[in-house]
Design an enzyme around this catalytic site. Sequence first.
Site, mmCIF file in Angstrom:
data_model
loop_
_atom_site.group_PDB
_atom_site.id
_atom_site.type_symbol
_atom_site.label_atom_id
_atom_site.label_comp_id
_atom_site.label_asym_id
_atom_site.label_seq_id
_atom_site.Cartn_x
_atom_site.Cartn_y
_atom_site.Cartn_z
ATOM 1 C CB SER A 123 -0.936 0.014 1.216
ATOM 2 O OG SER A 123 -0.190 -0.040 2.417
ATOM 3 C CE LYS B 168 -7.202 0.288 1.122
ATOM 4 N NZ LYS B 168 -7.908 -0.311 2.269
ATOM 5 C CG HIS C 198 -4.016 -0.805 -1.694
ATOM 6 N ND1 HIS C 198 -4.456 0.480 -1.914
ATOM 7 C CD2 HIS C 198 -3.813 -0.909 -0.353
ATOM 8 C CE1 HIS C 198 -4.503 1.131 -0.764
ATOM 9 N NE2 HIS C 198 -4.113 0.316 0.197
#
Length: 391
Positions: free
Chosen positions: A180, A239, A208
């Site tokens: 990340s 996300k 991610h």
Amino acid sequence: MKGFEYLQEELDHMKEEGTFRKLVPLESEQGSKVVINGKEVIQLSSNNYLGLTSHPKMKQAALESVEKFGVGTGSVRTIAGTLSMHEEFEKKLAEFKHTEACLVFQSGFSTNQGILSAILTDQDVVISDELNHASIIDGIRLTKAKRRIYKHVDLEDLEAALKETQDYRKRIVVTDGVFSMDGNIAPLPGIVELAEKYDALVMVDDAHASGVLGTNGRGTIDHFNLNGRVHIQVGTLSKAIGVLGGYIASTQTLRDYLIHKGRPFLFSTSHPPAVIAASSAAIDVLEEEPEHMERLWENTKFFKAGLKELGFNTGVSETPITPVLVGDDALAHKLSDTLLKYGVFAQGIAFPTVAKGKARVRTIVTAQHTKEELQTALDAFEKAGKELEII
């Protein structure tokens, strides 16, 4: 009130060093631009990779679910907080991830904590990449298992760790799929081959990579064509999916076990209907609208190339996460503040989020950004970088 003087001393020291930061309230919805202190600025710090936080299909699904099911569930999943939509969504998610089953947790952080603390005992060992996410580190701390940290993405050190730990009941290799802070991708094919060679489990936190890598955003496992060879996939709904929560994609056995033993799952109220409905709609968007991912990667290539051409150090990034490495903690925050002055919101990241001497401004482009916005951001980086003598 007396008692916290020692904490105030530490905060005062942070202020002196230039590392104390205040929260930055946004005054608009999350987009390629946001409003801060009444001023519209280009957003480069959000995890909203595909721009789904405001996707009309997801907003509509959330609104309809509130009308039908209300704003909350009133209970934990194991008592009275499982709605039919929770289980329907988990089946849909498992199909999307090409796994037998899924289980949704309240956050990606609690997912990692819940898994590791539930499945490992003092008879086991966890083998973890040194730059894994804080949630993995804290999950390991909650177990009585032995731990072996291997050098970042170093397959030789990983193999040494596997050789050293062959006497334990169960070994599990844990890694981020995409790291990340640096934006690099874990060498999963090599990790999986070593785990198979030494009979170890593999757990990948794909927070991610969800919505970013793999077919329709299925993540790093699909990206490397490793479906069926990774025991535990952890994903996020917070996300690229644009909503809130985390999940495990694995076997029915592990799902059933975590329902009974995963403490964050057992002791947290279930997600409200709007979250589940919007997350479910997001999976449809990923399947039906691949253009969001295509734009994300076009923008990523454009922005990375621009930063490198200006002379910034972007490290080893391979993904939309592109750090601008400056080293000094205070300088990273100063760069962030200067960028904001020039109309770009890009947060500085310093110790303890990253190691001492590794401070950076971490940027994330999204599918929503236009080329014009990104060029404006690059112009701001050039001004700020020269002003602070970084370039």
